[in-house]
Design a protein around this motif. Structure first.
Motif, PDB file in Angstrom:
ATOM      1  N   ARG A   1       4.999 -38.814  24.575  1.00 47.76           N
ATOM      2  CA  ARG A   1       5.840 -38.002  25.059  1.00 47.76           C
ATOM      3  C   ARG A   1       6.778 -38.268  24.346  1.00 47.76           C
ATOM      4  O   ARG A   1       8.179 -37.572  24.400  1.00 47.76           O
TER       5      ARG A   1
ATOM      6  N   ASP B   1      10.054 -35.195  22.528  1.00 47.10           N
ATOM      7  CA  ASP B   1      10.584 -35.088  23.605  1.00 47.10           C
ATOM      8  C   ASP B   1      12.226 -35.208  22.260  1.00 47.10           C
ATOM      9  O   ASP B   1      13.312 -34.467  22.450  1.00 47.10           O
TER      10      ASP B   1
ATOM     11  N   GLU C   1      15.031 -32.510  20.791  1.00 50.60           N
ATOM     12  CA  GLU C   1      16.133 -32.322  20.888  1.00 50.60           C
ATOM     13  C   GLU C   1      17.142 -31.280  20.236  1.00 50.60           C
ATOM     14  O   GLU C   1      17.908 -30.490  20.816  1.00 50.60           O
TER      15      GLU C   1
ATOM     16  N   THR D   1      12.576 -28.589  25.987  1.00 52.16           N
ATOM     17  CA  THR D   1      11.469 -30.026  26.672  1.00 52.16           C
ATOM     18  C   THR D   1      10.632 -30.054  25.388  1.00 52.16           C
ATOM     19  O   THR D   1      10.207 -28.415  25.805  1.00 52.16           O
ATOM     20  N   ARG D   2       9.652 -30.780  26.308  1.00 55.41           N
ATOM     21  CA  ARG D   2       8.496 -31.052  26.041  1.00 55.41           C
ATOM     22  C   ARG D   2       7.596 -29.705  26.616  1.00 55.41           C
ATOM     23  O   ARG D   2       6.737 -28.731  26.098  1.00 55.41           O
ATOM     24  N   THR D   3       7.977 -29.280  27.840  1.00 55.55           N
ATOM     25  CA  THR D   3       7.202 -28.810  29.011  1.00 55.55           C
ATOM     26  C   THR D   3       7.947 -26.987  28.327  1.00 55.55           C
ATOM     27  O   THR D   3       6.757 -26.302  28.914  1.00 55.55           O
ATOM     28  N   GLN D   4       8.966 -26.841  27.674  1.00 54.66           N
ATOM     29  CA  GLN D   4       9.446 -25.781  26.897  1.00 54.66           C
ATOM     30  C   GLN D   4       8.875 -25.186  26.139  1.00 54.66           C
ATOM     31  O   GLN D   4       8.171 -23.746  25.319  1.00 54.66           O
TER      32      GLN D   4
END
Length: 157
Positions: free
Chosen positions: A35, A39, A43, A48-51
């Protein structure tokens, strides 16, 4: 009043920590590092990873509702709402009311996201290549089978 331990903490931990503990801790540490690495690689895109994951799911299934997307990402609806808000601010997605229910919002990728996804794909592939460097194909297949068996054992927990 604090007392001095009468024993070596590592000595006491040895029988307490099992091989199964060590395996699970290793899996958790691996996912934490993955993660963090992922991430860091995202950058440059301001995401973000979620996005990234939200964009990937929306690419695969256009017009998902926020609730469906939250379910896929295993996030609360409020959390996915914030992620979508940010993606909308960046001009990467748009919300459209569903034809059959105006209270429901479907999320669609905009052309800027379609243009960005291949660049993000390259970054993801580089992270994955780094992760899997030096691991033989047959070991990866065995590992995937083992992880799938573990997942089945836990069900939908």
């Amino acid at each position: 009043m604090a007392t001095k331990l009468d024993h070596d903490p590592d000595e006491k931990a040895a029988p307490f920590l099992t091989d199964q503990d060590r395996l699970v801790f290793l899996l958790e540490e691996l996912t934490r590092r993955l993660r963090r690495t992922f991430d860091s690689s995202l950058e440059q895109f301001g995401l973000t990873r979620t996005q990234w994951r939200a964009l990937a799911y929306l690419y695969r299934t256009p017009g998902m509702t926020q609730t469906e997307l939250a379910g896929q990402l295993e996030l609360e609806r409020a959390s996915i709402g914030q992620a979508i808000d940010r993606l909308e601010e960046l001009g990467l997605v748009e919300r459209r009311s569903a034809k059959n229910d105006r209270r429901v919002w479907q999320v669609h990728l905009r052309s800027a996201a379609i243009d960005l996804l291949p660049k993000m794909r390259v970054e993801a592939d580089q992270v994955y290549a780094r992760l899997l460097t030096g691991i033989k194909d047959e070991d990866l297949e065995a590992f995937k089978s083992t992880l799938a068996a573990m997942q089945r054992s836990l069900g939908d927990a």
